[in-house]
Motif scaffolding. Structure first.
Motif, mmCIF file in Angstrom:
data_model
loop_
_atom_site.group_PDB
_atom_site.id
_atom_site.type_symbol
_atom_site.label_atom_id
_atom_site.label_comp_id
_atom_site.label_asym_id
_atom_site.label_seq_id
_atom_site.Cartn_x
_atom_site.Cartn_y
_atom_site.Cartn_z
ATOM 1 N N VAL A 82 141.205 -47.073 90.258
ATOM 2 C CA VAL A 82 141.590 -46.547 88.941
ATOM 3 C C VAL A 82 140.360 -46.166 88.137
ATOM 4 C CG1 VAL A 82 142.595 -47.193 86.712
ATOM 5 C CG2 VAL A 82 143.825 -47.705 88.832
ATOM 6 N N LEU A 83 139.315 -47.005 88.190
ATOM 7 C CA LEU A 83 138.104 -46.750 87.411
ATOM 8 C C LEU A 83 137.129 -45.831 88.152
ATOM 9 C CD1 LEU A 83 137.449 -50.310 85.937
ATOM 10 C CD2 LEU A 83 138.727 -48.399 84.941
ATOM 11 N N ARG A 84 137.522 -45.393 89.351
ATOM 12 C CA ARG A 84 136.725 -44.446 90.145
ATOM 13 C C ARG A 84 135.293 -44.948 90.354
ATOM 14 N NH1 ARG A 84 139.028 -38.677 87.657
ATOM 15 N NH2 ARG A 84 141.226 -39.190 87.975
ATOM 16 N N LEU A 85 135.212 -46.184 90.815
ATOM 17 C CA LEU A 85 133.905 -46.783 91.051
ATOM 18 C C LEU A 85 133.296 -46.221 92.326
ATOM 19 C CD1 LEU A 85 134.547 -50.548 90.197
ATOM 20 C CD2 LEU A 85 134.055 -48.627 88.658
ATOM 21 N N ASP A 86 131.977 -46.021 92.299
ATOM 22 C CA ASP A 86 131.311 -45.603 93.520
ATOM 23 C C ASP A 86 131.062 -46.829 94.396
ATOM 24 O OD1 ASP A 86 128.997 -46.933 92.593
ATOM 25 O OD2 ASP A 86 128.115 -45.089 91.803
ATOM 26 N N GLU A 87 130.428 -46.631 95.550
ATOM 27 C CA GLU A 87 130.274 -47.713 96.518
ATOM 28 C C GLU A 87 129.497 -48.891 95.934
ATOM 29 O OE1 GLU A 87 128.535 -48.434 101.053
ATOM 30 O OE2 GLU A 87 128.534 -46.437 100.151
ATOM 31 N N ALA A 88 128.392 -48.615 95.211
ATOM 32 C CA ALA A 88 127.579 -49.694 94.657
ATOM 33 C C ALA A 88 128.338 -50.436 93.560
ATOM 34 C CB ALA A 88 126.269 -49.135 94.110
ATOM 35 N N LEU A 95 131.475 -58.703 94.447
ATOM 36 C CA LEU A 95 130.549 -59.833 94.492
ATOM 37 C C LEU A 95 130.588 -60.637 93.201
ATOM 38 C CD1 LEU A 95 127.448 -58.252 96.276
ATOM 39 C CD2 LEU A 95 129.180 -59.759 97.259
ATOM 40 N N GLY A 96 130.680 -59.916 92.052
ATOM 41 C CA GLY A 96 130.674 -60.615 90.769
ATOM 42 C C GLY A 96 131.933 -61.403 90.503
ATOM 43 N N VAL A 97 133.058 -60.931 91.017
ATOM 44 C CA VAL A 97 134.338 -61.591 90.728
ATOM 45 C C VAL A 97 134.698 -62.623 91.787
ATOM 46 C CG1 VAL A 97 136.828 -61.215 90.479
ATOM 47 C CG2 VAL A 97 135.211 -59.638 89.396
#
Length: 280
Positions: A82-88, A95-97
């Motif tokens: 939904v937020l259109r995050l890239d690979e990084a 990792l953070g969650v």
């Protein structure tokens, strides 16, 4: 200068990133998916993201505020989409969650980066090759092809040649102990790491048609991820019957995590002779 009097609350850093990623989204780009009489301008709200990911607003709000929840991989993947995050960014979210990497997607492999292919060639006169998660050889340098001509055949696969090719059992000395048991142990880990991979299922099915492989697979329970530093002995036609001891070194390119970069080095001091020259 800003002075921190207490450490950041758990999840706060990722929550701040999530808010930034959400605020950069133009709500109009998701208007068709939102449906209903919603405003079409402005930025995505927490309620918008919740609706688009199929959860309650409170559940998504917990993610942004760093509240501990058992967030599933499927939910985190939906948020990233939904937020259109890239690979990084997707990696940072997982990792953070959850402390986990995003699950691997079984899509068509991309060509190896040009820099990795260049690095492959400069390994001459040492044999070197790239293989994917199913041990398909996707690239090999000239010396590798000189030592092992089968890598130039259509769809070459390391596991199939080592475990099924009749000539492999005479060219790879101590075939059962140094090759068959080690390679099948690698397959056990790969099968558990990617249980949904149709390529690995097909590979294992083909290998277990062989009686020796089937016996070893049933009797043994060892697991090996990468036999880095594996010392083996070869008697290849290119060496005119001489036994050559080599060591295989396995590297994992950061830019292509689904590939193995393998370099084979001789353990003797010989660096000359016909077997050290790539085929013309």
């Amino acid at each position: 200068m800003l002075e921190l009097t207490a450490p950041l609350a758990e999840g706060q850093a990722v929550g701040r990133l999530l808010r930034a990623w959400r605020h950069r989204m133009d709500r109009r780009s998701a208007h068709g998916s939102l449906g209903g009489p919603h405003r079409s301008r402005g930025r995505l709200s927490q309620a918008d993201v919740a609706r688009l990911t199929g959860v309650s607003e409170g559940w998504y709000r917990a993610l942004e505020t760093g509240t501990r929840r058992d967030f599933s991989d499927a939910f985190l993947q939906a948020v990233a989409d939904v937020l259109r995050l890239d690979e990084a960014e997707r990696l940072t979210l997982f990792l953070g969650v959850s402390g986990r990497r995003p699950p691997e997607e079984h899509t068509a492999p991309s060509p190896p980066p040009a820099g990795v292919l260049d690095l492959l060639e400069v390994q001459n006169p040492h044999p070197a090759y790239l293989s994917d998660e199913s041990w398909n050889v996707v690239a090999a340098n000239a010396t590798m092809a000189h030592w092992f001509p089968w890598v130039r055949e259509p769809r070459p696969n390391l596991m199939r040649w080592v475990l099924l090719a009749p000539e492999a059992r005479t060219q790879l000395l101590d075939w059962e102990d140094d090759f068959a048991r080690v390679y099948l142990a690698m397959l056990r880990i790969a099968a558990n790491r990617n249980p949904g991979s149709p390529h690995l299922r097909a590979l294992i099915g083909d290998l277990l048609t062989d009686a020796d492989c089937r016996r070893i697979w049933s009797d043994e329970h060892g697991v090996v991820e990468h036999p880095d530093g594996h010392r083996i002995r070869l008697r290849l036609p290119v060496h005119e019957g001489a036994v050559v001891e080599v060591t295989s070194q396995v590297l994992l390119p950061v830019a292509s995590r689904d590939l193995r970069f393998v370099i084979v080095t001789r353990n003797d001091a010989a660096t000359a002779g016909p077997d050290r020259r790539p085929a013309p």
